[in-house]
Structures are given as C-alpha cells and as structure tokens.
Motif scaffolding. Structure first.
Motif, PDB file in Angstrom:
ATOM      1  N   GLU A   1       0.870  -1.111  -0.054  1.00 43.92           N
ATOM      2  CA  GLU A   1       0.078  -0.086   0.147  1.00 43.92           C
ATOM      3  C   GLU A   1       0.939   1.308  -0.057  1.00 43.92           C
ATOM      4  O   GLU A   1       0.553   2.157  -0.998  1.00 43.92           O
ATOM      5  N   PRO A   2       1.884   1.397   0.979  1.00 47.22           N
ATOM      6  CA  PRO A   2       2.710   2.694   0.769  1.00 47.22           C
ATOM      7  C   PRO A   2       3.472   2.582  -0.538  1.00 47.22           C
ATOM      8  O   PRO A   2       3.621   4.002  -0.985  1.00 47.22           O
ATOM      9  N   LEU A   3       3.723   1.585  -0.995  1.00 47.89           N
ATOM     10  CA  LEU A   3       4.431   1.825  -2.429  1.00 47.89           C
ATOM     11  C   LEU A   3       3.560   2.398  -3.349  1.00 47.89           C
ATOM     12  O   LEU A   3       3.922   3.333  -4.067  1.00 47.89           O
ATOM     13  N   HIS A   4       2.162   1.697  -3.573  1.00 55.72           N
ATOM     14  CA  HIS A   4       1.256   2.231  -4.782  1.00 55.72           C
ATOM     15  C   HIS A   4       0.871   3.949  -4.447  1.00 55.72           C
ATOM     16  O   HIS A   4       0.829   4.506  -5.361  1.00 55.72           O
ATOM     17  N   ARG A   5       0.889   4.053  -2.946  1.00 55.69           N
ATOM     18  CA  ARG A   5       0.387   5.488  -2.930  1.00 55.69           C
ATOM     19  C   ARG A   5       1.276   6.316  -3.246  1.00 55.69           C
ATOM     20  O   ARG A   5       1.069   7.356  -3.783  1.00 55.69           O
ATOM     21  N   SER A   6       2.533   5.926  -2.758  1.00 56.26           N
ATOM     22  CA  SER A   6       3.605   7.214  -3.109  1.00 56.26           C
ATOM     23  C   SER A   6       3.943   7.201  -4.777  1.00 56.26           C
ATOM     24  O   SER A   6       4.094   8.369  -5.243  1.00 56.26           O
ATOM     25  N   ARG A   7       3.745   6.036  -5.461  1.00 55.56           N
ATOM     26  CA  ARG A   7       3.867   6.024  -6.885  1.00 55.56           C
ATOM     27  C   ARG A   7       2.914   6.736  -7.379  1.00 55.56           C
ATOM     28  O   ARG A   7       2.902   7.478  -8.788  1.00 55.56           O
ATOM     29  N   LEU A   8       1.550   6.711  -7.001  1.00 56.31           N
ATOM     30  CA  LEU A   8       0.489   7.129  -7.537  1.00 56.31           C
ATOM     31  C   LEU A   8       0.788   8.637  -7.570  1.00 56.31           C
ATOM     32  O   LEU A   8       0.709   9.488  -8.458  1.00 56.31           O
ATOM     33  N   ILE A   9       1.172   9.264  -6.477  1.00 58.36           N
ATOM     34  CA  ILE A   9       1.538  10.723  -6.083  1.00 58.36           C
ATOM     35  C   ILE A   9       2.531  11.264  -7.100  1.00 58.36           C
ATOM     36  O   ILE A   9       2.361  12.245  -8.028  1.00 58.36           O
ATOM     37  N   TRP A  10       3.539  10.302  -7.400  1.00 61.67           N
ATOM     38  CA  TRP A  10       4.476  10.831  -8.415  1.00 61.67           C
ATOM     39  C   TRP A  10       4.094  10.813  -9.785  1.00 61.67           C
ATOM     40  O   TRP A  10       4.230  11.791 -10.749  1.00 61.67           O
ATOM     41  N   CYS A  11       3.246   9.734 -10.154  1.00 59.40           N
ATOM     42  CA  CYS A  11       2.690   9.930 -11.460  1.00 59.40           C
ATOM     43  C   CYS A  11       1.585  11.117 -11.457  1.00 59.40           C
ATOM     44  O   CYS A  11       1.788  11.863 -12.772  1.00 59.40           O
ATOM     45  N   LEU A  12       0.966  11.645 -10.694  1.00 59.61           N
ATOM     46  CA  LEU A  12      -0.021  12.613 -10.709  1.00 59.61           C
ATOM     47  C   LEU A  12       0.974  13.802 -10.692  1.00 59.61           C
ATOM     48  O   LEU A  12       0.659  14.939 -11.580  1.00 59.61           O
ATOM     49  N   ILE A  13       2.073  13.996 -10.385  1.00 59.52           N
ATOM     50  CA  ILE A  13       3.077  15.044 -10.437  1.00 59.52           C
ATOM     51  C   ILE A  13       3.611  14.992 -11.853  1.00 59.52           C
ATOM     52  O   ILE A  13       3.742  16.073 -12.480  1.00 59.52           O
ATOM     53  N   GLY A  14       3.837  14.063 -12.447  1.00 59.01           N
ATOM     54  CA  GLY A  14       4.696  13.838 -13.656  1.00 59.01           C
ATOM     55  C   GLY A  14       3.618  14.214 -14.919  1.00 59.01           C
ATOM     56  O   GLY A  14       4.033  14.616 -15.880  1.00 59.01           O
ATOM     57  N   MET A  15       2.402  14.042 -14.820  1.00 59.05           N
ATOM     58  CA  MET A  15       1.480  14.281 -15.891  1.00 59.05           C
ATOM     59  C   MET A  15       1.359  15.622 -16.274  1.00 59.05           C
ATOM     60  O   MET A  15       1.578  15.958 -17.499  1.00 59.05           O
ATOM     61  N   PRO A  16       1.400  16.576 -15.325  1.00 59.18           N
ATOM     62  CA  PRO A  16       1.371  17.969 -15.852  1.00 59.18           C
ATOM     63  C   PRO A  16       2.639  18.331 -16.606  1.00 59.18           C
ATOM     64  O   PRO A  16       2.433  19.249 -17.484  1.00 59.18           O
ATOM     65  N   ILE A  17       3.723  17.789 -16.134  1.00 58.70           N
ATOM     66  CA  ILE A  17       5.046  18.209 -16.714  1.00 58.70           C
ATOM     67  C   ILE A  17       5.294  17.558 -17.935  1.00 58.70           C
ATOM     68  O   ILE A  17       5.737  18.279 -18.990  1.00 58.70           O
ATOM     69  N   SER A  18       4.566  16.383 -18.277  1.00 57.64           N
ATOM     70  CA  SER A  18       4.833  15.752 -19.626  1.00 57.64           C
ATOM     71  C   SER A  18       3.599  16.336 -20.452  1.00 57.64           C
ATOM     72  O   SER A  18       3.794  15.927 -21.867  1.00 57.64           O
TER      73      SER A  18
END
Length: 280
Positions: free
Chosen positions: A121-138
């Motif tokens: 659960e902690p892994l998926h939560r942290s990677r979900l956050i990073w994906c959401l951060i990366g989407m506007p950048i890309s």
C-alpha cells in the motif's frame, strides 16, 4: 468472487481474483468503460504489421510485463463500491478463498491474503502521487505533431494502475476485517503443489510442524536460506487447466517469469566474489 492464493516460490505468492459475474455494459463505471475501450485500441495496434503504433505496442508490452505481478494481482480485485459493500455484508455476494492447504495452512490463509492486500500500500500510494505530479510536466509533449503524447498517457495509465491496486487492497482488507470470506482448501491445488513443494525444499520437518514456514508473501519463509521456485511454465499451464480459468494463464506466466528472473539474479549476486579493493 473467488480469490486464489497460488505460491510461485517458497517465498512469493500470486493473488488472483476471479469475478464470477460480469457487469453488463449499462452498469459498468466510466473507468471500466474506458479500460475496455483502451484494450480494444491496444488490440488494434497489435494487429498492425508496421508503423509507430506497432513499435509502441512492442515496447509497451515489454514495460507491462515488467510491472510487478503483485500489482496485477491487486488490480484483479474490483474496487469496493457502496452497492458491493452492502451486498457483501448482507451475504448476497459470496466470496471464496481458495488455496493449497498442504502449502498454506488454513489457519494462515486469511493472514496471507491480508498481507498481499496491504503490504504494498505505501509503495502504490507514493508512486500514484509521483505519476500525478509527472502528468502536468509531460503535458507539453502534446505539441509534437502526429505522434500522441506517449509519456503523458503512460503516466496516466500507471496512475490508474496504482489506484486500482490500492482499491483492490482496500477491498481485501474490508473482507478480512469483517470475516466475509469462506475458506475453501483445494484438493486440485494440493495434488499439483505438494510434490513440487517437497521437491523444492530441503527441510526434513513434517508439514504439521512447519506451519509458519509455509510460503508467505512477506518473503520471510524459514524453510531454507535460499528461495526456491515452485512453478515452472509447464506446470503453471497444468494448474490453469485444473482450475479451468484460461484468463489466469497470462497472470501465472508473468509471475513465474518475474520470480524466476529475480531468483537467478539473486544467485548471481551471491556468486560474485567479494570486492577486496579498498578505497583510500
């Protein structure tokens, strides 16, 4: 639903959820409809003989195969909607937990399922956050003509994938906390796993004596210091035929390949001579 606990090695177990009833199109959520549409688009690209779509599919399938099998297992569990919660509490939706009792004792089966549902659960939560951060950048890559914004769509898919894994884990935790699972040891799984387990392990203890040392998802098996692969691709297909679940074959194939690769790399790392050079 039917939940399967399928040990891949003496330390790692695949979770798979088989949904008995498929929702009709008019009752599917927007997310489900989008997933079906994306799958059809991907399938169409796979059929192309050449072009950028074909190259995207080839590279994309390579990346998909490397997504951890534990994540795929959690994604097989549907999100816990309000309606589903009510049906499960009222007993309208029966949930079975199926496992090889000779390998995973009944007294540990629920704990194994709970661990598979919550440990990452902690892994998926942290990677979900990073994906959401990366989407506007890309997002600016959309300005490139002809070719779609692949980085953005990849991050969007990974964000959805991590969200589905979190939702699947939440559903599992709900079922375990409220005792809504019926335990169903499988003689068919025992007949396949028991000889494989006996051959793969070196412990001389009896089955009754090693309860806690059965293959658990937390990679803390006490059977031996070295992890041993239980399933090969061949007996994985045998397991699929025994359970009569064709769609399980791709999940097992991926999990076996990943675990076999991980064990091989670990052995190669251990076989390397120690570095005796000293930096000054």
């Amino acid at each position: 639903m039917r939940f399967f606990l399928l040990p891949i090695s003496t330390r790692r177990t695949l979770l798979y959820c088989q949904k008995i009833q498929v929702l009709p199109k008019d009752k599917q959520t927007i997310v489900d409809k989008a997933a079906v549409r994306a799958a059809k688009l991907w399938s169409g690209w796979e059929k192309k003989e050449a072009g950028w779509q074909k190259k995207v599919v080839v590279y994309g399938n390579y990346l998909l195969r490397r997504i951890h099998f534990e994540e795929w297992g959690l994604k097989s569990v549907p999100p816990l909607s309000t309606k589903r919660r009510e049906e499960e509490v009222l007993g309208k939706d029966k949930n079975l937990l199926i496992y090889p009792e000779d390998i995973i004792p009944t007294k540990h089966a629920i704990n194994v399922l709970r661990a598979l549902g919550t440990d990452r659960e902690p892994l998926h939560r942290s990677r979900l956050i990073w994906c959401l951060i990366g989407m506007p950048i890309s997002a600016p890559f959309a300005l490139v003509p002809v070719i779609p914004n692949l980085p953005f769509f990849y991050l969007m898919y990974r964000a959805w994938s991590h969200w589905r894994a979190l939702a699947g884990g939440k559903h599992i935790r709900f079922l375990c906390d409220n005792n809504l699972l019926s335990l169903s040891p499988s003689p068919a799984l025992n007949s396949i796993y028991t000889p494989l387990f006996n051959r793969a392990t070196t412990s001389k203890e009896s089955t009754a004596d090693i309860g806690e040392t059965k293959p658990l998802p937390d990679n803390k098996s006490k059977i031996s210091d070295e992890e041993a692969l239980l399933l090969s691709q061949e007996n994985g297909r045998q397991l699929v035929r025994a359970l009569e679940i064709p769609e399980l074959e791709v999940e097992l194939e991926r999990a076996i390949w990943q675990v076999e690769d991980a064990i091989q790399k670990e052995r190669e790392q251990k076989a390397k001579p120690p570095d005796t050079t000293k930096t000054k």
